[in-house]
Design a protein around this motif. Structure first.
Motif, PDB file in Angstrom:
ATOM      1  N   GLU A  15       0.831  -1.204   0.000  1.00  0.00           N
ATOM      2  CA  GLU A  15       0.000   0.000   0.000  1.00  0.00           C
ATOM      3  C   GLU A  15       0.869   1.259   0.000  1.00  0.00           C
ATOM      4  OE1 GLU A  15      -0.320  -2.409   2.461  1.00  0.00           O
ATOM      5  OE2 GLU A  15      -2.010  -3.446   1.511  1.00  0.00           O
ATOM      6  N   PHE A  16       1.920   1.237   0.825  1.00  0.00           N
ATOM      7  CA  PHE A  16       2.823   2.392   0.857  1.00  0.00           C
ATOM      8  C   PHE A  16       3.571   2.530  -0.462  1.00  0.00           C
ATOM      9  CE2 PHE A  16       7.194   3.902   1.284  1.00  0.00           C
ATOM     10  CZ  PHE A  16       6.926   5.235   1.565  1.00  0.00           C
ATOM     11  N   GLU A  17       4.082   1.432  -0.987  1.00  0.00           N
ATOM     12  CA  GLU A  17       4.858   1.493  -2.227  1.00  0.00           C
ATOM     13  C   GLU A  17       4.021   1.999  -3.395  1.00  0.00           C
ATOM     14  OE1 GLU A  17       6.977  -2.138  -2.958  1.00  0.00           O
ATOM     15  OE2 GLU A  17       8.241  -1.854  -1.192  1.00  0.00           O
ATOM     16  N   ARG A  18       2.757   1.597  -3.445  1.00  0.00           N
ATOM     17  CA  ARG A  18       1.883   2.104  -4.522  1.00  0.00           C
ATOM     18  C   ARG A  18       1.651   3.604  -4.364  1.00  0.00           C
ATOM     19  NH1 ARG A  18      -1.187  -2.613  -3.531  1.00  0.00           N
ATOM     20  NH2 ARG A  18      -2.760  -1.308  -2.488  1.00  0.00           N
ATOM     21  N   THR A  19       1.439   4.052  -3.135  1.00  0.00           N
ATOM     22  CA  THR A  19       1.232   5.481  -2.894  1.00  0.00           C
ATOM     23  C   THR A  19       2.475   6.273  -3.263  1.00  0.00           C
ATOM     24  OG1 THR A  19      -0.283   4.963  -1.089  1.00  0.00           O
ATOM     25  CG2 THR A  19       0.592   7.202  -1.153  1.00  0.00           C
ATOM     26  N   PHE A  20       3.627   5.783  -2.832  1.00  0.00           N
ATOM     27  CA  PHE A  20       4.891   6.464  -3.136  1.00  0.00           C
ATOM     28  C   PHE A  20       5.136   6.499  -4.641  1.00  0.00           C
ATOM     29  CE2 PHE A  20       9.479   6.578  -3.783  1.00  0.00           C
ATOM     30  CZ  PHE A  20       9.813   7.703  -3.043  1.00  0.00           C
ATOM     31  N   ARG A  21       4.918   5.366  -5.315  1.00  0.00           N
ATOM     32  CA  ARG A  21       5.169   5.282  -6.754  1.00  0.00           C
ATOM     33  C   ARG A  21       4.184   6.160  -7.539  1.00  0.00           C
ATOM     34  NH1 ARG A  21       9.177   5.669  -9.113  1.00  0.00           N
ATOM     35  NH2 ARG A  21       8.339   6.278 -11.070  1.00  0.00           N
ATOM     36  N   ALA A  22       2.928   6.209  -7.098  1.00  0.00           N
ATOM     37  CA  ALA A  22       1.941   7.060  -7.771  1.00  0.00           C
ATOM     38  C   ALA A  22       2.374   8.520  -7.702  1.00  0.00           C
ATOM     39  CB  ALA A  22       0.568   6.877  -7.133  1.00  0.00           C
ATOM     40  N   HIS A  23       2.869   8.949  -6.538  1.00  0.00           N
ATOM     41  CA  HIS A  23       3.341  10.327  -6.396  1.00  0.00           C
ATOM     42  C   HIS A  23       4.546  10.575  -7.291  1.00  0.00           C
ATOM     43  CE1 HIS A  23       5.735  13.548  -4.410  1.00  0.00           C
ATOM     44  NE2 HIS A  23       4.582  14.158  -4.558  1.00  0.00           N
ATOM     45  N   GLN A  24       5.489   9.649  -7.307  1.00  0.00           N
ATOM     46  CA  GLN A  24       6.682   9.810  -8.150  1.00  0.00           C
ATOM     47  C   GLN A  24       6.302   9.887  -9.627  1.00  0.00           C
ATOM     48  OE1 GLN A  24       8.889  10.891  -5.659  1.00  0.00           O
ATOM     49  NE2 GLN A  24      10.116  10.331  -7.410  1.00  0.00           N
ATOM     50  N   ASN A  25       5.348   9.072 -10.044  1.00  0.00           N
ATOM     51  CA  ASN A  25       4.912   9.119 -11.442  1.00  0.00           C
ATOM     52  C   ASN A  25       4.305  10.478 -11.786  1.00  0.00           C
ATOM     53  OD1 ASN A  25       5.773   6.512 -11.767  1.00  0.00           O
ATOM     54  ND2 ASN A  25       3.737   5.606 -11.718  1.00  0.00           N
ATOM     55  N   CYS A  26       3.542  11.034 -10.860  1.00  0.00           N
ATOM     56  CA  CYS A  26       2.956  12.360 -11.096  1.00  0.00           C
ATOM     57  C   CYS A  26       4.042  13.423 -11.191  1.00  0.00           C
ATOM     58  CB  CYS A  26       1.956  12.700  -9.988  1.00  0.00           C
ATOM     59  SG  CYS A  26       0.464  11.698 -10.052  1.00  0.00           S
ATOM     60  N   GLN A  30      -5.100   2.190  -4.647  1.00  0.00           N
ATOM     61  CA  GLN A  30      -5.961   1.043  -4.351  1.00  0.00           C
ATOM     62  C   GLN A  30      -5.450  -0.237  -4.988  1.00  0.00           C
ATOM     63  OE1 GLN A  30      -9.871   2.143  -5.609  1.00  0.00           O
ATOM     64  NE2 GLN A  30      -9.901   3.978  -4.331  1.00  0.00           N
ATOM     65  N   SER A  31      -5.049  -0.160  -6.251  1.00  0.00           N
ATOM     66  CA  SER A  31      -4.597  -1.343  -6.993  1.00  0.00           C
ATOM     67  C   SER A  31      -3.882  -0.868  -8.258  1.00  0.00           C
ATOM     68  CB  SER A  31      -5.801  -2.206  -7.368  1.00  0.00           C
ATOM     69  OG  SER A  31      -5.480  -3.136  -8.371  1.00  0.00           O
ATOM     70  N   THR A  32      -2.904  -1.636  -8.693  1.00  0.00           N
ATOM     71  CA  THR A  32      -2.178  -1.227  -9.900  1.00  0.00           C
ATOM     72  C   THR A  32      -3.075  -1.228 -11.133  1.00  0.00           C
ATOM     73  OG1 THR A  32      -1.401  -3.504 -10.186  1.00  0.00           O
ATOM     74  CG2 THR A  32       0.071  -1.983  -9.065  1.00  0.00           C
ATOM     75  N   LYS A  33      -4.067  -2.091 -11.185  1.00  0.00           N
ATOM     76  CA  LYS A  33      -4.968  -2.127 -12.341  1.00  0.00           C
ATOM     77  C   LYS A  33      -5.914  -0.935 -12.367  1.00  0.00           C
ATOM     78  CE  LYS A  33      -4.652  -6.789 -13.673  1.00  0.00           C
ATOM     79  NZ  LYS A  33      -3.629  -6.806 -14.645  1.00  0.00           N
ATOM     80  N   LYS A  34      -6.243  -0.386 -11.210  1.00  0.00           N
ATOM     81  CA  LYS A  34      -7.185   0.731 -11.151  1.00  0.00           C
ATOM     82  C   LYS A  34      -6.560   2.049 -11.572  1.00  0.00           C
ATOM     83  CE  LYS A  34     -10.295  -1.174  -7.714  1.00  0.00           C
ATOM     84  NZ  LYS A  34     -10.922  -0.991  -6.400  1.00  0.00           N
ATOM     85  N   ARG A  35      -5.258   2.059 -11.824  1.00  0.00           N
ATOM     86  CA  ARG A  35      -4.602   3.295 -12.263  1.00  0.00           C
ATOM     87  C   ARG A  35      -4.816   3.546 -13.746  1.00  0.00           C
ATOM     88  NH1 ARG A  35      -0.628  -0.420 -13.295  1.00  0.00           N
ATOM     89  NH2 ARG A  35       0.918   0.144 -14.864  1.00  0.00           N
ATOM     90  N   LEU A  36      -5.192   2.534 -14.502  1.00  0.00           N
ATOM     91  CA  LEU A  36      -5.232   2.638 -15.963  1.00  0.00           C
ATOM     92  C   LEU A  36      -6.204   3.681 -16.509  1.00  0.00           C
ATOM     93  CD1 LEU A  36      -4.722  -1.091 -16.955  1.00  0.00           C
ATOM     94  CD2 LEU A  36      -3.071   0.776 -16.986  1.00  0.00           C
ATOM     95  N   PRO A  37      -7.449   3.818 -16.004  1.00  0.00           N
ATOM     96  CA  PRO A  37      -8.312   4.874 -16.565  1.00  0.00           C
ATOM     97  C   PRO A  37      -7.698   6.277 -16.421  1.00  0.00           C
ATOM     98  CG  PRO A  37      -9.618   3.343 -15.264  1.00  0.00           C
ATOM     99  CD  PRO A  37      -8.179   2.980 -15.036  1.00  0.00           C
ATOM    100  N   GLY A  38      -7.131   6.569 -15.267  1.00  0.00           N
ATOM    101  CA  GLY A  38      -6.482   7.863 -15.066  1.00  0.00           C
ATOM    102  C   GLY A  38      -5.252   8.028 -15.940  1.00  0.00           C
ATOM    103  N   PHE A  39      -4.510   6.937 -16.127  1.00  0.00           N
ATOM    104  CA  PHE A  39      -3.311   6.981 -16.964  1.00  0.00           C
ATOM    105  C   PHE A  39      -3.685   7.271 -18.414  1.00  0.00           C
ATOM    106  CE2 PHE A  39      -0.146   4.757 -19.609  1.00  0.00           C
ATOM    107  CZ  PHE A  39       0.964   5.508 -19.275  1.00  0.00           C
TER     108      PHE A  39
END
Length: 151
Positions: free
Chosen positions: A57-68, A111-120
């Motif tokens: 959960e932390f790694e996804r949050t951190f990675r999402a921020h870095q991607n932004c 929430q999940s790596t698959k749920k990032r796709l619509p926003g991406f």
């Protein structure tokens, strides 16, 4: 005599205002909020800086921020180029779509790596729109400057 679609200096000032609002809005609201979410995730999982690994959960949050953060320079260049050379209104509107898409991406990714796709995909569509309009605007400006002949 200049072409009808060229703007006066005072009209150009409006470009700076609209683009400044979008840039400042994204920087202050969106980016700070995402950084705060990483901080909250660090506290929730008891992960102290500079550590960047931990529960998924932390790694996804951190990675999402870095991607932004990584996409931000592309967004700013595309936004300002489109606004300066094509249309500040379309650039501002697409910039708002981009900001919403990044929020959708971030919330989905946490929430999940698959749920990032619509926003991406929406982010890519906004960036592609800004880039294509910027190229059209630059091309139009070059054609006007070097190939325009008054009648």
């Amino acid at each position: 005599m200049k072409p009808a679609h060229r703007k006066s200096d005072m009209e150009r000032l409006g470009v700076f205002m609209e683009m400044s609002y979008i840039s400042a809005g994204d920087t202050s609201a969106n980016s700070r909020y995402l950084a705060r979410r990483v901080g909250w995730s660090r506290m929730a999982h008891k992960i102290l800086p500079p550590v960047v690994s931990g529960p998924p959960e932390f790694e996804r949050t951190f990675r999402a921020h870095q991607n932004c953060v990584e996409f931000y320079p592309l967004f700013l260049v595309s936004l300002w180029t489109c606004g300066m050379f094509f249309s500040e209104v379309l650039a501002a509107a697409t910039g708002l779509v981009y900001m919403a898409a990044r929020q959708l991406y971030f919330n989905g990714y946490t929430q999940s790596t698959k749920k990032r796709l619509p926003g991406f995909y929406l982010t890519l569509a906004a960036l592609l729109t800004l880039s294509v309009l910027a190229v059209v605007g630059i091309t139009r400006g070059l054609l006007d400057k070097y190939f325009y002949t008054p009648i």
